[in-house]
Design an enzyme around this catalytic site. Structure first.
Site, PDB file in Angstrom:
ATOM      1  N   GLU A  19       0.845  -1.372  -0.033  1.00 29.40           N
ATOM      2  CA  GLU A  19       0.012   0.017  -0.083  1.00 29.40           C
ATOM      3  C   GLU A  19       0.845   1.310  -0.015  1.00 29.40           C
ATOM      4  OE1 GLU A  19      -2.316   1.148   3.511  1.00 29.40           O
ATOM      5  OE2 GLU A  19      -1.352  -0.509   4.688  1.00 29.40           O
ATOM      6  N   ASP A  77      -3.038   7.697  11.521  1.00 29.78           N
ATOM      7  CA  ASP A  77      -1.653   7.300  11.643  1.00 29.78           C
ATOM      8  C   ASP A  77      -1.001   8.022  12.835  1.00 29.78           C
ATOM      9  OD1 ASP A  77      -1.319   6.000   9.029  1.00 29.78           O
ATOM     10  OD2 ASP A  77      -1.801   7.782   8.241  1.00 29.78           O
TER      11      ASP A  77
END
Length: 254
Positions: A48, A59
């Site tokens: 990815e 994140d």
């Protein structure tokens, strides 16, 4: 060939597949090329590629910093699309784009999907677009045969999981724990129950990510998940030891 079929065929002779994550433009596109080469040559099954965004809310600090540094260096969406096409043409594994919806919305959904289709991208992971608000996103995914990869979380109800399964394609991304990426996950009894529920709730392969860091983590997932996702750990390696550290690390995971 559709993403799900590719992954199922790759798993026929493997106990578990490996998916890795890079932030495009970090530390540079040239470094990205070398990192991907080492990943593929050492057995990674899917990659990815994150198109950097200023507020990557799923994140943790490692990937957040990589996003910020990439943007500060001038990385553009156009560069990411061109790089994705280059990688998909170079290596015989599926490549995905991971990003946040604002990137796709600003570029234009129809145009973005068309460019990704032409580039050979097999799926999108966009964690901030729930299917109820992503109707046009899902229509473009169906039109271009790019898999919309949806996410199960420890807070997801069985009913929610079943609903997401009816929409998702490619595989289901199962978040190993609450919170953001990067912190090591623990695989206790509660996790085992959660993973069993994930498996029961989908017809698709399941990938487990968030905090998967070493061979022991991969071993713990083998036989229970189809794909283990390594993200922040490879970025840490590059930060500390450079791109050449990635190959030996990946080779030692299985």
């Amino acid at each position: 060939m559709q993403l799900e079929q590719i992954l199922r065929e790759r798993k026929e002779d493997k106990d578990i597949l490996l998916m890795t994550h890079i932030v495009l433009g970090y530390p540079s596109f040239e470094a990205n090329r070398e990192i991907i080469r080492q990943m593929v040559e050492n057995g990674v099954d899917c990659i990815e590629m994150q198109i950097p965004f200023s507020e990557p809310m799923a994140d943790g600090p490692v990937i957040l910093k990589a996003n910020q540094d990439s943007l500060a260096a001038g990385t553009t969406v156009e560069q990411c699309l061109e790089f994705g096409a280059e990688m998909a043409a170079t290596y015989d594994i599926p490549f995905l784009f991971m990003t946040y919806y604002n990137i796709i919305f600003k570029y234009g959904e129809e145009q973005f999907f068309a460019r990704a289709k032409a580039a050979g991208i097999k799926g999108f992971i966009v964690p901030d677009v729930p299917p109820e608000m992503g109707t046009t996103f899902l229509k473009e995914a169906e039109k271009t045969d790019i898999a919309p990869i949806l996410i199960y979380a420890p807070t997801s109800t069985p009913e929610r999981m079943t609903h997401l399964d009816s929409i998702a394609q490619g595989f289901i991304y199962c978040v190993a724990r609450r919170g953001v990426t990067g912190k090591k996950s623990e695989f206790g009894e509660g996790f085992n129950d959660y993973l069993a529920l994930c498996r029961k709730s989908t017809r698709l392969p399941i990938a487990v990510g968030f905090g998967i860091q070493d061979k022991d983590d991969i071993k713990a997932l083998t036989g229970r998940a189809d794909i283990a996702v390594i993200g922040s750990q490879t970025i840490r390696l590059v930060d500390e030891h450079g791109p050449d550290a990635v190959g030996p690390f990946i080779a030692g995971l299985r």
